[in-house]
Design a protein around this motif. Sequence first.
Motif, PDB file in Angstrom:
ATOM      1  N   ARG A   2      91.145 -38.603 -20.992  1.00  0.00           N
ATOM      2  CA  ARG A   2      91.677 -37.937 -22.542  1.00  0.00           C
ATOM      3  C   ARG A   2      92.634 -39.044 -22.803  1.00  0.00           C
ATOM      4  O   ARG A   2      93.882 -38.623 -23.061  1.00  0.00           O
ATOM      5  N   TRP A   3      92.433 -40.200 -23.196  1.00  0.00           N
ATOM      6  CA  TRP A   3      93.542 -41.011 -23.847  1.00  0.00           C
ATOM      7  C   TRP A   3      93.309 -41.414 -25.303  1.00  0.00           C
ATOM      8  O   TRP A   3      94.163 -42.163 -25.697  1.00  0.00           O
ATOM      9  N   ALA A   4      92.263 -40.933 -26.008  1.00  0.00           N
ATOM     10  CA  ALA A   4      91.839 -41.504 -27.300  1.00  0.00           C
ATOM     11  C   ALA A   4      93.076 -40.725 -28.265  1.00  0.00           C
ATOM     12  O   ALA A   4      93.523 -41.516 -29.108  1.00  0.00           O
ATOM     13  N   SER A   5      93.543 -39.818 -27.860  1.00  0.00           N
ATOM     14  CA  SER A   5      94.573 -39.347 -28.805  1.00  0.00           C
ATOM     15  C   SER A   5      96.069 -39.819 -28.466  1.00  0.00           C
ATOM     16  O   SER A   5      96.785 -39.718 -29.379  1.00  0.00           O
ATOM     17  N   TRP A   6      96.017 -40.409 -27.469  1.00  0.00           N
ATOM     18  CA  TRP A   6      97.539 -41.224 -26.882  1.00  0.00           C
ATOM     19  C   TRP A   6      97.621 -42.283 -27.927  1.00  0.00           C
ATOM     20  O   TRP A   6      99.035 -42.647 -28.533  1.00  0.00           O
ATOM     21  N   ALA A   7      96.508 -43.085 -28.552  1.00  0.00           N
ATOM     22  CA  ALA A   7      96.919 -44.084 -29.209  1.00  0.00           C
ATOM     23  C   ALA A   7      97.355 -43.898 -30.797  1.00  0.00           C
ATOM     24  O   ALA A   7      97.670 -44.605 -31.297  1.00  0.00           O
ATOM     25  N   ALA A 197      88.670 -50.334 -31.267  1.00  0.00           N
ATOM     26  CA  ALA A 197      89.347 -50.167 -32.652  1.00  0.00           C
ATOM     27  C   ALA A 197      90.757 -49.664 -32.723  1.00  0.00           C
ATOM     28  O   ALA A 197      91.482 -50.011 -33.313  1.00  0.00           O
ATOM     29  N   LEU A 198      90.891 -48.569 -32.034  1.00  0.00           N
ATOM     30  CA  LEU A 198      92.179 -47.837 -31.694  1.00  0.00           C
ATOM     31  C   LEU A 198      93.008 -48.783 -31.071  1.00  0.00           C
ATOM     32  O   LEU A 198      94.404 -48.752 -31.290  1.00  0.00           O
ATOM     33  N   ILE A 199      92.650 -49.521 -29.873  1.00  0.00           N
ATOM     34  CA  ILE A 199      93.452 -50.225 -29.357  1.00  0.00           C
ATOM     35  C   ILE A 199      94.181 -51.561 -30.227  1.00  0.00           C
ATOM     36  O   ILE A 199      95.092 -51.804 -30.044  1.00  0.00           O
ATOM     37  N   VAL A 200      93.180 -51.955 -31.077  1.00  0.00           N
ATOM     38  CA  VAL A 200      93.489 -53.004 -31.747  1.00  0.00           C
ATOM     39  C   VAL A 200      94.479 -52.567 -32.858  1.00  0.00           C
ATOM     40  O   VAL A 200      95.648 -53.405 -33.136  1.00  0.00           O
ATOM     41  N   LEU A 201      94.473 -51.366 -33.407  1.00  0.00           N
ATOM     42  CA  LEU A 201      95.496 -50.725 -34.239  1.00  0.00           C
ATOM     43  C   LEU A 201      96.621 -50.496 -33.773  1.00  0.00           C
ATOM     44  O   LEU A 201      97.747 -50.567 -34.406  1.00  0.00           O
ATOM     45  N   ARG A 250     100.183 -48.102 -20.479  1.00  0.00           N
ATOM     46  CA  ARG A 250     101.174 -47.585 -21.446  1.00  0.00           C
ATOM     47  C   ARG A 250     100.427 -46.173 -21.758  1.00  0.00           C
ATOM     48  O   ARG A 250     101.686 -45.294 -22.300  1.00  0.00           O
ATOM     49  N   TYR A 251      99.381 -45.986 -22.060  1.00  0.00           N
ATOM     50  CA  TYR A 251      98.845 -44.883 -22.589  1.00  0.00           C
ATOM     51  C   TYR A 251      98.984 -43.583 -21.412  1.00  0.00           C
ATOM     52  O   TYR A 251      99.363 -42.544 -21.665  1.00  0.00           O
ATOM     53  N   ALA A 256     102.306 -38.931 -19.893  1.00  0.00           N
ATOM     54  CA  ALA A 256     103.121 -38.247 -19.202  1.00  0.00           C
ATOM     55  C   ALA A 256     104.534 -37.868 -19.581  1.00  0.00           C
ATOM     56  O   ALA A 256     104.851 -36.908 -19.257  1.00  0.00           O
ATOM     57  N   ASP A 257     104.784 -38.569 -20.650  1.00  0.00           N
ATOM     58  CA  ASP A 257     106.166 -38.285 -21.394  1.00  0.00           C
ATOM     59  C   ASP A 257     105.878 -36.830 -21.842  1.00  0.00           C
ATOM     60  O   ASP A 257     106.746 -36.354 -22.345  1.00  0.00           O
TER      61      ASP A 257
END
Length: 264
Positions: A2-7, A197-201, A250-251, A256-257
């Motif tokens: 679940r890393w979509a929200s991290w971006a 698209a999220l990664i690019v932005l 990074r995500y 974790a933070d």
Amino acid sequence: MRWASWASRRPSGCEDGRHGLSILGESLARAGKALARGFRLSYDYLGMVLVGSSLYFVVGLAPAIVTLTAALQVPSLLTLLPFLGTVVFLTLPGFTALLAVSRQLVEGEEVPALRGLWRAFRTHFVKAAGLAGAECLILLILVADLLFFLQAGSPVVRALAGMWVWLLIFALTVTIWAPAVMVWLGKGVWYALRQSALIVLDNLVVTWIVVAVLAVLGIVSTVLGAPLLLLFGGMSAFLVTAAMEAILDRYRSLQADGKAGEQR
């Protein structure tokens, strides 16, 4: 994962100029480390790079170059369809196979060159072909809209062409990450496009540095000839893989933070 929200997360105080410079510095450092790792991996696995690049040139690049040349010389639907078919069924699935093998090598797996590439090609073929078809459709729609705006009689309508140029550039950059997302996360076509698209932005600096390096690598390989056959496909796969690894790390760090902050 679940890393979509991290971006979509941003650290507080982004409006502060010094903090913005700090973020820029971190992005540049991350991109530099990823590229250095990508080139190092290409050197460490030079045998796989040579084998993979040669096969990719024969199966994916050469047919795409030939059919694209024909489509440019005689523009028509009959010449465009072979090019699109080559990209959908050979070029992008072939590059996806290179990404899959490079990920296995990065994770310490032993991969036999020919059998490993063929296994990766078969495993990811259906999703990769679907992804290539979706990307080609999106790009064709954007190009058709751009041509319509450019040929319109109204200056207001023609002014919209500028925005469509940026949309087209954005769509092209998304295509760099989409097969990597599919390989790393094992998701479907639309998920890969959305997350790319999220990664690019969210990683503009890293994305544009990777795009620039791949463009330079492609130009040099084309001019010199031999690197296009022996190095381009494999090196590009390792560079994208290393950059994707850095972005996902990074995500994970942000997640974790966030959990540590919630516990406090």
